[in-house]
Design a protein around this motif. Sequence first.
Motif, PDB file in Angstrom:
ATOM      1  N   GLU A  98     -12.312   6.851  22.654  1.00 33.34           N
ATOM      2  CA  GLU A  98     -11.747   7.082  23.994  1.00 33.34           C
ATOM      3  C   GLU A  98     -10.517   6.216  24.256  1.00 33.34           C
ATOM      4  O   GLU A  98      -9.728   6.522  25.139  1.00 33.34           O
ATOM      5  N   GLU A  99     -10.382   5.124  23.513  1.00 32.33           N
ATOM      6  CA  GLU A  99      -9.234   4.232  23.751  1.00 32.33           C
ATOM      7  C   GLU A  99      -7.993   4.641  22.970  1.00 32.33           C
ATOM      8  O   GLU A  99      -6.899   4.131  23.223  1.00 32.33           O
ATOM      9  N   LEU A 100      -8.182   5.521  21.986  1.00 29.50           N
ATOM     10  CA  LEU A 100      -7.085   5.826  21.066  1.00 29.50           C
ATOM     11  C   LEU A 100      -5.825   6.298  21.788  1.00 29.50           C
ATOM     12  O   LEU A 100      -4.727   5.815  21.517  1.00 29.50           O
ATOM     13  N   SER A 117      -4.607   5.875  24.871  1.00 31.98           N
ATOM     14  CA  SER A 117      -3.793   4.909  25.618  1.00 31.98           C
ATOM     15  C   SER A 117      -3.168   3.863  24.689  1.00 31.98           C
ATOM     16  O   SER A 117      -2.034   3.434  24.915  1.00 31.98           O
ATOM     17  N   ILE A 118      -3.886   3.500  23.643  1.00 28.34           N
ATOM     18  CA  ILE A 118      -3.310   2.520  22.697  1.00 28.34           C
ATOM     19  C   ILE A 118      -2.096   3.120  21.974  1.00 28.34           C
ATOM     20  O   ILE A 118      -1.037   2.502  21.873  1.00 28.34           O
ATOM     21  N   LEU A 119      -2.262   4.357  21.493  1.00 26.00           N
ATOM     22  CA  LEU A 119      -1.148   5.003  20.791  1.00 26.00           C
ATOM     23  C   LEU A 119       0.034   5.212  21.726  1.00 26.00           C
ATOM     24  O   LEU A 119       1.183   4.979  21.359  1.00 26.00           O
ATOM     25  N   TYR A 120      -0.277   5.617  22.947  1.00 26.72           N
ATOM     26  CA  TYR A 120       0.782   5.856  23.929  1.00 26.72           C
ATOM     27  C   TYR A 120       1.575   4.575  24.189  1.00 26.72           C
ATOM     28  O   TYR A 120       2.805   4.562  24.126  1.00 26.72           O
ATOM     29  N   GLU A 121       0.855   3.498  24.459  1.00 26.70           N
ATOM     30  CA  GLU A 121       1.538   2.231  24.774  1.00 26.70           C
ATOM     31  C   GLU A 121       2.358   1.718  23.592  1.00 26.70           C
ATOM     32  O   GLU A 121       3.494   1.286  23.755  1.00 26.70           O
ATOM     33  N   THR A 122       1.765   1.787  22.411  1.00 21.89           N
ATOM     34  CA  THR A 122       2.483   1.296  21.230  1.00 21.89           C
ATOM     35  C   THR A 122       3.716   2.138  20.949  1.00 21.89           C
ATOM     36  O   THR A 122       4.798   1.612  20.697  1.00 21.89           O
ATOM     37  N   HIS A 123       3.538   3.439  21.035  1.00 20.42           N
ATOM     38  CA  HIS A 123       4.656   4.335  20.725  1.00 20.42           C
ATOM     39  C   HIS A 123       5.796   4.167  21.726  1.00 20.42           C
ATOM     40  O   HIS A 123       6.970   4.216  21.362  1.00 20.42           O
ATOM     41  N   THR A 124       5.440   3.936  22.980  1.00 21.26           N
ATOM     42  CA  THR A 124       6.461   3.718  24.000  1.00 21.26           C
ATOM     43  C   THR A 124       7.144   2.373  23.785  1.00 21.26           C
ATOM     44  O   THR A 124       8.364   2.268  23.881  1.00 21.26           O
TER      45      THR A 124
END
Length: 251
Positions: free
Chosen positions: A89-91, A93-100
Amino acid sequence: MNTAVNRDLFLEKINALIAGKRADNCFYYTQEKYSKMLSEVVSAKIKCNTPLNYRRLKRFDVLKINDKEKLIVPLKPGKTNIQYYVINEELYSILYETHTKIRHGGRTRMLKELQAEYKNITYEVVMLYLNLCKQCQMKHSAPKKGIIVKPMVSSELNSRCQVDLIDLQSNRDGEYKFIMVYQNHLTKFVQLRPLKTKRAEEVAHHVLSTFLTFGASAILQSDNGREFSNQIISEIYAMWKDVKIVRHSQT
Ligand SMILES: [Zn+2]
Protein backbone atom coordinates in the motif's frame (compact mmCIF):
# COMPACT_ATOMS: atom_id res chain seq x y z
CA MET A 1 -2.02 18.86 -17.79
CA ASN A 2 -1.74 16.10 -15.23
CA THR A 3 1.60 14.40 -15.71
CA ALA A 4 1.50 12.21 -12.61
CA VAL A 5 0.93 8.49 -12.64
CA ASN A 6 -2.71 7.55 -12.30
CA ARG A 7 -2.98 6.02 -8.83
CA ASP A 8 -5.88 3.66 -9.58
CA LEU A 9 -4.21 2.37 -12.70
CA PHE A 10 -0.97 1.81 -10.80
CA LEU A 11 -2.78 -0.10 -8.04
CA GLU A 12 -4.59 -2.21 -10.58
CA LYS A 13 -1.32 -3.15 -12.30
CA ILE A 14 0.56 -3.72 -9.07
CA ASN A 15 -2.17 -6.00 -7.77
CA ALA A 16 -2.04 -8.03 -10.97
CA LEU A 17 1.74 -8.27 -10.61
CA ILE A 18 1.56 -9.41 -7.00
CA ALA A 19 -1.21 -11.89 -7.78
CA GLY A 20 1.30 -13.74 -9.94
CA LYS A 21 3.78 -14.16 -7.06
CA ARG A 22 3.98 -16.89 -4.47
CA ALA A 23 2.51 -15.90 -1.11
CA ASP A 24 5.86 -16.49 0.60
CA ASN A 25 7.88 -14.26 -1.74
CA CYS A 26 10.20 -11.93 0.10
CA PHE A 27 9.51 -8.67 -1.77
CA TYR A 28 5.82 -7.97 -1.53
CA TYR A 29 4.21 -7.45 1.87
CA THR A 30 0.55 -7.05 2.54
CA GLN A 31 -0.24 -5.27 5.79
CA GLU A 32 -1.11 -8.65 7.27
CA LYS A 33 2.13 -10.36 6.20
CA TYR A 34 4.12 -7.37 7.44
CA SER A 35 2.48 -7.35 10.88
CA LYS A 36 2.99 -11.08 11.23
CA MET A 37 6.67 -10.81 10.34
CA LEU A 38 7.06 -7.87 12.70
CA SER A 39 5.72 -9.77 15.69
CA GLU A 40 7.80 -12.82 14.79
CA VAL A 41 10.94 -10.71 14.70
CA VAL A 42 10.05 -9.08 18.01
CA SER A 43 9.70 -12.46 19.70
CA ALA A 44 12.84 -13.79 18.00
CA LYS A 45 14.73 -10.86 19.50
CA ILE A 46 13.49 -11.80 22.94
CA LYS A 47 14.39 -15.46 22.57
CA CYS A 48 16.51 -16.51 19.62
CA ASN A 49 16.42 -20.25 20.13
CA THR A 50 15.68 -21.81 16.73
CA PRO A 51 17.43 -21.78 13.33
CA LEU A 52 14.36 -20.04 11.89
CA ASN A 53 14.58 -17.27 14.47
CA TYR A 54 18.26 -16.93 13.76
CA ARG A 55 17.63 -16.58 10.00
CA ARG A 56 14.94 -13.97 10.66
CA LEU A 57 17.24 -11.83 12.72
CA LYS A 58 19.82 -11.91 9.94
CA ARG A 59 17.29 -10.35 7.58
CA PHE A 60 15.10 -8.24 9.84
CA ASP A 61 15.26 -5.91 12.77
CA VAL A 62 12.60 -3.78 14.38
CA LEU A 63 12.96 -0.05 14.84
CA LYS A 64 10.59 1.97 16.99
CA ILE A 65 9.78 5.41 15.59
CA ASN A 66 7.23 7.53 17.46
CA ASP A 67 5.77 4.43 19.11
CA LYS A 68 5.38 2.76 15.71
CA GLU A 69 7.40 -0.33 15.00
CA LYS A 70 9.00 -0.67 11.60
CA LEU A 71 10.70 -3.59 9.93
CA ILE A 72 14.21 -2.70 8.83
CA VAL A 73 17.35 -4.43 7.60
CA PRO A 74 19.70 -5.06 10.58
CA LEU A 75 22.32 -2.35 10.69
CA LYS A 76 25.85 -3.49 10.01
CA PRO A 77 28.45 -2.41 12.58
CA GLY A 78 29.49 1.17 11.95
CA LYS A 79 26.68 1.85 9.44
CA THR A 80 23.85 4.28 10.02
CA ASN A 81 21.74 4.20 6.87
CA ILE A 82 18.48 2.49 7.62
CA GLN A 83 16.72 0.42 4.95
CA TYR A 84 13.02 -0.04 5.56
CA TYR A 85 10.70 -2.79 4.41
CA VAL A 86 7.60 -1.33 2.85
CA ILE A 87 4.11 -2.71 2.39
CA ASN A 88 2.35 -2.84 -0.97
CA GLU A 89 0.00 0.00 0.00
CA GLU A 90 2.96 2.35 0.49
CA LEU A 91 4.51 1.74 -2.92
CA TYR A 92 2.56 4.38 -4.81
CA SER A 93 3.34 7.30 -2.50
CA ILE A 94 7.00 6.33 -2.14
CA LEU A 95 7.47 6.02 -5.90
CA TYR A 96 5.57 9.24 -6.49
CA GLU A 97 7.65 11.23 -4.01
CA THR A 98 10.95 9.83 -5.20
CA HIS A 99 10.14 10.30 -8.85
CA THR A 100 9.06 13.88 -8.25
CA LYS A 101 12.10 14.60 -6.10
CA ILE A 102 14.52 13.49 -8.81
CA ARG A 103 12.47 15.37 -11.44
CA HIS A 104 11.40 12.38 -13.50
CA GLY A 105 14.78 10.69 -13.43
CA GLY A 106 15.05 7.35 -15.21
CA ARG A 107 15.17 3.82 -13.83
CA THR A 108 18.83 3.93 -12.77
CA ARG A 109 18.34 7.07 -10.68
CA MET A 110 15.07 5.75 -9.32
CA LEU A 111 16.56 2.43 -8.24
CA LYS A 112 19.57 4.12 -6.68
CA GLU A 113 17.41 6.52 -4.66
CA LEU A 114 14.91 3.87 -3.60
CA GLN A 115 17.39 1.17 -2.70
CA ALA A 116 19.27 3.55 -0.43
CA GLU A 117 16.17 3.80 1.74
CA TYR A 118 14.02 0.75 1.09
CA LYS A 119 14.86 -2.92 1.01
CA ASN A 120 12.05 -4.45 -1.00
CA ILE A 121 11.21 -2.15 -3.90
CA THR A 122 11.89 -4.19 -7.00
CA TYR A 123 13.04 -3.31 -10.51
CA GLU A 124 9.73 -4.49 -11.96
CA VAL A 125 7.77 -2.18 -9.68
CA VAL A 126 9.95 0.78 -10.68
CA MET A 127 9.50 -0.08 -14.37
CA LEU A 128 5.77 -0.47 -13.92
CA TYR A 129 5.62 3.02 -12.41
CA LEU A 130 7.85 4.63 -15.04
CA ASN A 131 5.86 3.07 -17.87
CA LEU A 132 2.75 4.74 -16.48
CA CYS A 133 4.37 8.16 -16.11
CA LYS A 134 2.98 10.29 -18.91
CA GLN A 135 5.75 12.85 -18.72
CA CYS A 136 8.48 10.20 -19.01
CA GLN A 137 6.68 8.47 -21.84
CA MET A 138 6.38 11.72 -23.76
CA LYS A 139 10.08 12.33 -23.24
CA HIS A 140 10.88 8.96 -24.76
CA SER A 141 8.59 9.30 -27.74
CA ALA A 142 9.79 12.79 -28.71
CA PRO A 143 11.86 12.67 -31.88
CA LYS A 144 15.56 12.96 -31.25
CA LYS A 145 17.41 16.00 -32.50
CA GLY A 146 19.67 15.61 -35.48
CA ILE A 147 17.84 12.73 -37.10
CA ILE A 148 16.27 13.56 -40.42
CA VAL A 149 12.77 12.19 -40.50
CA LYS A 150 11.60 13.74 -43.74
CA PRO A 151 12.81 11.95 -46.86
CA MET A 152 14.81 14.19 -49.12
CA VAL A 153 13.32 15.00 -52.47
CA SER A 154 15.47 16.22 -55.30
CA SER A 155 13.83 18.07 -58.12
CA GLU A 156 16.81 18.81 -60.28
CA LEU A 157 18.89 16.29 -62.11
CA ASN A 158 22.22 17.11 -60.53
CA SER A 159 21.13 18.60 -57.26
CA ARG A 160 22.13 15.65 -55.10
CA CYS A 161 24.27 12.57 -55.49
CA GLN A 162 25.38 9.85 -53.16
CA VAL A 163 28.83 8.28 -53.10
CA ASP A 164 29.42 5.12 -51.09
CA LEU A 165 32.02 2.41 -51.06
CA ILE A 166 31.46 -1.32 -50.93
CA ASP A 167 34.30 -3.03 -49.13
CA LEU A 168 35.43 -6.15 -50.99
CA GLN A 169 38.79 -6.57 -49.27
CA SER A 170 37.85 -10.08 -48.16
CA ASN A 171 36.77 -10.97 -51.70
CA ARG A 172 39.06 -8.86 -53.86
CA ASP A 173 39.28 -9.11 -57.61
CA GLY A 174 42.98 -8.93 -58.37
CA GLU A 175 44.12 -5.47 -57.35
CA TYR A 176 40.56 -4.15 -56.99
CA LYS A 177 39.30 -4.14 -53.42
CA PHE A 178 36.40 -1.64 -53.40
CA ILE A 179 33.45 -0.66 -55.53
CA MET A 180 32.43 2.96 -55.69
CA VAL A 181 28.67 3.40 -55.95
CA TYR A 182 27.62 6.75 -57.34
CA GLN A 183 23.90 7.39 -57.42
CA ASN A 184 21.90 10.29 -58.72
CA HIS A 185 19.30 11.05 -56.07
CA LEU A 186 16.58 12.06 -58.51
CA THR A 187 16.85 9.43 -61.22
CA LYS A 188 18.36 6.67 -59.03
CA PHE A 189 20.76 6.08 -61.91
CA VAL A 190 23.75 4.22 -60.48
CA GLN A 191 27.31 4.03 -61.72
CA LEU A 192 29.83 1.60 -60.37
CA ARG A 193 33.61 1.92 -60.49
CA PRO A 194 36.19 -0.59 -59.31
CA LEU A 195 38.73 0.91 -56.90
CA LYS A 196 42.15 -0.30 -55.82
CA THR A 197 42.05 1.71 -52.58
CA LYS A 198 39.58 3.86 -50.71
CA ARG A 199 41.93 6.81 -50.70
CA ALA A 200 40.24 10.14 -51.29
CA GLU A 201 42.32 10.89 -54.43
CA GLU A 202 41.21 7.71 -56.11
CA VAL A 203 37.54 8.16 -55.18
CA ALA A 204 37.64 11.82 -56.19
CA HIS A 205 39.18 10.91 -59.55
CA HIS A 206 36.20 8.68 -60.35
CA VAL A 207 33.65 11.13 -58.99
CA LEU A 208 35.20 13.82 -61.16
CA SER A 209 35.03 11.66 -64.27
CA THR A 210 31.33 11.09 -63.55
CA PHE A 211 30.85 14.84 -63.11
CA LEU A 212 32.50 15.44 -66.46
CA THR A 213 30.11 13.01 -68.16
CA PHE A 214 26.81 13.81 -66.43
CA GLY A 215 27.43 17.23 -64.89
CA ALA A 216 28.58 18.14 -61.40
CA SER A 217 26.29 17.46 -58.47
CA ALA A 218 25.55 20.40 -56.19
CA ILE A 219 25.33 18.22 -53.10
CA LEU A 220 27.48 15.20 -52.45
CA GLN A 221 26.40 12.93 -49.67
CA SER A 222 27.82 9.71 -48.27
CA ASP A 223 27.00 7.05 -45.73
CA ASN A 224 30.72 6.57 -45.23
CA GLY A 225 30.79 9.61 -43.00
CA ARG A 226 31.60 13.26 -42.85
CA GLU A 227 35.34 12.90 -43.01
CA PHE A 228 35.09 10.74 -46.11
CA SER A 229 32.98 13.26 -48.05
CA ASN A 230 35.11 16.17 -46.82
CA GLN A 231 38.24 14.50 -48.14
CA ILE A 232 36.67 13.71 -51.50
CA ILE A 233 35.39 17.25 -51.88
CA SER A 234 38.76 18.78 -51.13
CA GLU A 235 40.37 16.44 -53.64
CA ILE A 236 37.83 17.44 -56.28
CA TYR A 237 38.48 21.12 -55.51
CA ALA A 238 42.17 20.48 -56.02
CA MET A 239 41.44 19.08 -59.47
CA TRP A 240 38.67 21.46 -60.49
CA LYS A 241 38.88 24.87 -58.84
CA ASP A 242 35.54 26.31 -60.00
CA VAL A 243 33.30 23.44 -58.97
CA LYS A 244 30.72 24.18 -56.26
CA ILE A 245 29.76 21.28 -53.99
CA VAL A 246 28.12 21.12 -50.62
CA ARG A 247 29.03 18.29 -48.34
CA HIS A 248 26.23 16.40 -46.67
CA SER A 249 26.86 13.29 -44.65
CA GLN A 250 23.88 11.13 -44.01
CA THR A 251 24.06 8.86 -41.01
ZN1 LIG B 1 8.20 10.62 -15.00
